[in-house]
Scaffold this active site. Structure first.
Site, PDB file in Angstrom:
ATOM      1  N   MET A  93     -52.391 -49.097  33.360  1.00  0.00           N
ATOM      2  CA  MET A  93     -53.404 -48.265  32.724  1.00  0.00           C
ATOM      3  C   MET A  93     -54.379 -47.594  33.689  1.00  0.00           C
ATOM      4  SD  MET A  93     -52.273 -48.201  29.888  1.00  0.00           S
ATOM      5  CE  MET A  93     -51.857 -48.822  28.283  1.00  0.00           C
ATOM      6  N   HIS A 112     -43.982 -44.200  28.462  1.00  0.00           N
ATOM      7  CA  HIS A 112     -45.116 -43.829  27.596  1.00  0.00           C
ATOM      8  C   HIS A 112     -44.679 -43.955  26.134  1.00  0.00           C
ATOM      9  CE1 HIS A 112     -48.880 -41.939  26.571  1.00  0.00           C
ATOM     10  NE2 HIS A 112     -48.215 -41.212  25.701  1.00  0.00           N
TER      11      HIS A 112
HETATM   12  C1  GAR Z   1     -46.030 -50.082  26.338  1.00  0.00           C
HETATM   13  O1  GAR Z   1     -45.937 -49.699  25.006  1.00  0.00           O
HETATM   14  C2  GAR Z   1     -46.107 -48.859  27.239  1.00  0.00           C
HETATM   15  O2  GAR Z   1     -45.341 -47.795  26.778  1.00  0.00           O
HETATM   16  C3  GAR Z   1     -47.575 -48.536  27.165  1.00  0.00           C
HETATM   17  O3  GAR Z   1     -48.214 -49.783  27.205  1.00  0.00           O
HETATM   18  C4  GAR Z   1     -47.356 -50.778  26.618  1.00  0.00           C
HETATM   19  C5  GAR Z   1     -47.222 -51.908  27.594  1.00  0.00           C
HETATM   20  O4  GAR Z   1     -46.510 -52.977  27.037  1.00  0.00           O
HETATM   21  N1  GAR Z   1     -47.958 -47.697  28.237  1.00  0.00           N
HETATM   22  C6  GAR Z   1     -48.913 -46.780  28.147  1.00  0.00           C
HETATM   23  O5  GAR Z   1     -49.558 -46.595  27.143  1.00  0.00           O
HETATM   24  C7  GAR Z   1     -49.143 -45.986  29.409  1.00  0.00           C
HETATM   25  N2  GAR Z   1     -50.004 -44.891  29.152  1.00  0.00           N
HETATM   26  P1  GAR Z   1     -45.997 -54.162  27.963  1.00  0.00           P
HETATM   27  O6  GAR Z   1     -47.190 -54.598  28.835  1.00  0.00           O
HETATM   28  O7  GAR Z   1     -45.608 -55.229  27.008  1.00  0.00           O
HETATM   29  O8  GAR Z   1     -44.873 -53.665  28.781  1.00  0.00           O
END
Ligand code: GAR
Length: 192
Positions: A93, A112
């Site tokens: 993030m 994303h």
């Molecule tokens: C996922 O849904 C990913 O696509 C999103 O955060 C989540 C992380 O899940 N990413 C973003 O929003 C990037 N801008 P995880 O920690 O379980 O992999």
């Protein structure tokens, strides 16, 4: 770099900030025969990121950096020392500096949770539901200096139901993320 099968796998660093289910999935993928990558390091801007437990479980090197631009050189040195050639952002993030992105141009992937170019940025699921979209999904793309705007490698559509909540939709999309991220890596690498 191109010779990735057999023992010559591409040393990869996964960057995370949170839960790390994509990290877990990428580690599992990296342990399969068809994987062109080895997850050599997990990097986070948060030392309390839950996903770091997966790195510990699989005995993968962990490094925590603030990513406030002052530590760019430190991060780049570490990646160089570890011979990292591919970076996978997985729920990371922080925004990477232009200088950092330039150094790894074409070699940073991000996942994303929307059908880019729609719904860049944060709170995608809430915005998708509020706009009564019929479909959302997920996208794996290359990272460039504009947020969520690099070349798209792979996408998957997911239906949005009438009674969906952000968390229900997020869960269904996350399942698809776990399917397309390894596929996108294979696609990227076969095109190198
Ligand atoms: C996922 O849904 C990913 O696509 C999103 O955060 C989540 C992380 O899940 N990413 C973003 O929003 C990037 N801008 P995880 O920690 O379980 O992999």
């Amino acid at each position: 770099m191109t010779k990735f099968l057999g023992s010559k796998r591409i040393f990869t660093a996964v960057f995370i900030s949170g839960t790390g289910t994509n990290l877990k999935n990428l580690i599992k993928f990296s342990l399969t025969k068809k994987s062109p990558i080895t997850v050599k390091a997990v990097i986070s801007n948060k030392n309390e990121a839950k996903g770091l437990n997966y790195a510990k479980k699989y005995k993968i090197k962990i490094r925590i950096f603030k990513f406030d631009n002052n530590d760019d050189r430190e991060i780049l040195n570490f990646l160089k020392k570890e011979k990292i050639k591919l970076i996978c952002l997985a729920g990371f993030m922080k925004i990477l500096s232009k200088k950092f992105i330039q150094k790894f141009e074409g070699k940073i992937l991000n996942i994303h949770p929307s059908l880019l170019p729609k719904y860049k940025g944060l709170n995608t699921h809430k915005r998708v539901i509020n706009r009564n979209e019929k479909f959302s999904g997920c996208t794996v793309h290359l990272v460039n200096s504009k947020l969520d705007s690099g070349k798209i490698i792979l996408q998957k559509k997911v239906k949005v139901f009438k009674r969906d909540t952000s968390s229900k939709l997020a869960k269904r999309i996350l399942k698809q993320e776990h399917i397309i991220y390894p596929k996108a890596i294979l696609k990227l690498i076969s095109n190198l």
